[in-house]
Design an enzyme around this catalytic site. Structure first.
Site, PDB file in Angstrom:
ATOM      1  N   GLU A  80       0.809  -1.067  -0.017  1.00  0.00           N
ATOM      2  CA  GLU A  80       0.016   0.091   0.012  1.00  0.00           C
ATOM      3  C   GLU A  80       0.840   1.142   0.016  1.00  0.00           C
ATOM      4  O   GLU A  80       1.565   1.315   0.928  1.00  0.00           O
ATOM      5  CB  GLU A  80      -0.818  -0.085   1.133  1.00  0.00           C
ATOM      6  CG  GLU A  80      -1.793   1.176   1.482  1.00  0.00           C
ATOM      7  CD  GLU A  80      -2.394   1.382   2.690  1.00  0.00           C
ATOM      8  OE1 GLU A  80      -2.482   0.381   3.339  1.00  0.00           O
ATOM      9  OE2 GLU A  80      -2.573   2.379   3.185  1.00  0.00           O
ATOM     10  N   ARG A 130       0.784   9.972   1.177  1.00  0.00           N
ATOM     11  CA  ARG A 130       1.164  11.200   2.378  1.00  0.00           C
ATOM     12  C   ARG A 130       2.676  11.881   1.649  1.00  0.00           C
ATOM     13  O   ARG A 130       2.876  12.573   2.276  1.00  0.00           O
ATOM     14  CB  ARG A 130       1.633  10.248   3.510  1.00  0.00           C
ATOM     15  CG  ARG A 130       0.711   9.473   4.237  1.00  0.00           C
ATOM     16  CD  ARG A 130       1.079   8.981   5.633  1.00  0.00           C
ATOM     17  NE  ARG A 130       0.232   8.172   6.123  1.00  0.00           N
ATOM     18  CZ  ARG A 130       0.285   7.453   7.229  1.00  0.00           C
ATOM     19  NH1 ARG A 130       1.361   7.572   7.815  1.00  0.00           N
ATOM     20  NH2 ARG A 130      -0.700   6.476   7.748  1.00  0.00           N
ATOM     21  N   LYS A 174     -10.829  -0.377   6.724  1.00  0.00           N
ATOM     22  CA  LYS A 174      -9.793  -0.194   7.564  1.00  0.00           C
ATOM     23  C   LYS A 174     -10.055   0.264   8.890  1.00  0.00           C
ATOM     24  O   LYS A 174     -10.644   1.188   9.111  1.00  0.00           O
ATOM     25  CB  LYS A 174      -8.840   0.888   6.741  1.00  0.00           C
ATOM     26  CG  LYS A 174      -7.371   1.152   7.821  1.00  0.00           C
ATOM     27  CD  LYS A 174      -6.679   2.169   7.088  1.00  0.00           C
ATOM     28  CE  LYS A 174      -5.742   1.519   6.324  1.00  0.00           C
ATOM     29  NZ  LYS A 174      -4.529   2.416   5.663  1.00  0.00           N
TER      30      LYS A 174
END
Length: 215
Positions: free
Chosen positions: A40, A44, A128
């Protein structure tokens, strides 16, 4: 097999923030060598799109997804770069609708039953659980998930998951795969510690096999 079934088969999804797209292929090779061909890549950093694109083109055997996808524009970037799944730390109905329109399997972040019901309304197959340990750990997830097990929803706990508590998470049948931030840290990637990343991946694969009784 759905994309979330594939993530479940791996059980651990390395969560990676990468600053330089030039590290994309060495990183992918380190994970593949460690027997954990999944990642993943989080949005960011500005390098996310180029990193996903490089891996998707040069190492198609690695299952690459996008993380920290916060808006529709990032959904488009992830799809166009070749991401095969996406996740976010929170839930945004507009982002989920856009991901569905683009055909991108998307797991939004949840921390409460209200969040979970919003995800179910959006037909999410996986969510998640974030931040997993500060939110209460495996015990909290077990209690939140209990009324919803019949829906088939699966979970990806991320945040504070480690080799030390991996067995506790994978003991929950509702957990498809955990997010593993320890596999390839930002510092190790910046330092080019590929052998360490390979060793971390290999150790995680061995631990999963041990936990699942496949060793």
């Amino acid at each position: 097999m759905s994309i979330f079934d594939s993530l479940s088969a791996h059980a651990v999804v390395p969560v990676i923030a990468l600053d330089d797209p030039a590290a994309a292929i060495p990183l992918a090779d380190a994970l593949i060598e460690g027997g954990l061909p999944v990642a993943e890549i989080t949005f960011r950093t500005p390098a996310a799109r180029a990193t996903i694109e490089a891996i998707a083109k040069a190492r198609p055997e690695l299952l690459v997804g996008a993380g920290t996808v916060l808006d529709e524009a990032q959904v488009d970037q992830a799809v166009d770069a070749g991401a095969r799944f996406a996740l976010s730390p929170g839930l945004d109905a507009a982002v989920l609708a856009h991901a569905a329109k683009r055909g991108l399997p998307f797991a939004p972040g949840i921390m409460t039953p209200t969040d979970l019901q919003a995800a179910l309304r959006a037909n999410c197959g996986m969510v998640k659980f974030f931040p997993a340990m500060p939110a209460g750990g495996p015990s909290m997830l077990k209690n939140i998930a209990a009324p919803y097990l019949h829906t088939g929803i699966r979970f990806n706990p991320t945040g504070g998951v480690s080799m030390g508590n991996l067995a506790d998470w994978l003991a929950l049948k509702e957990v498809a795969a955990v997010g593993g931030t320890w596999i390839a840290t930002r510092a190790d990637i910046a330092a080019g510690n590929w052998s360490k990343i390979t060793a971390n991946a290999r150790a995680a694969v061995a631990r999963v096999a041990e936990i699942r009784g496949n060793s």
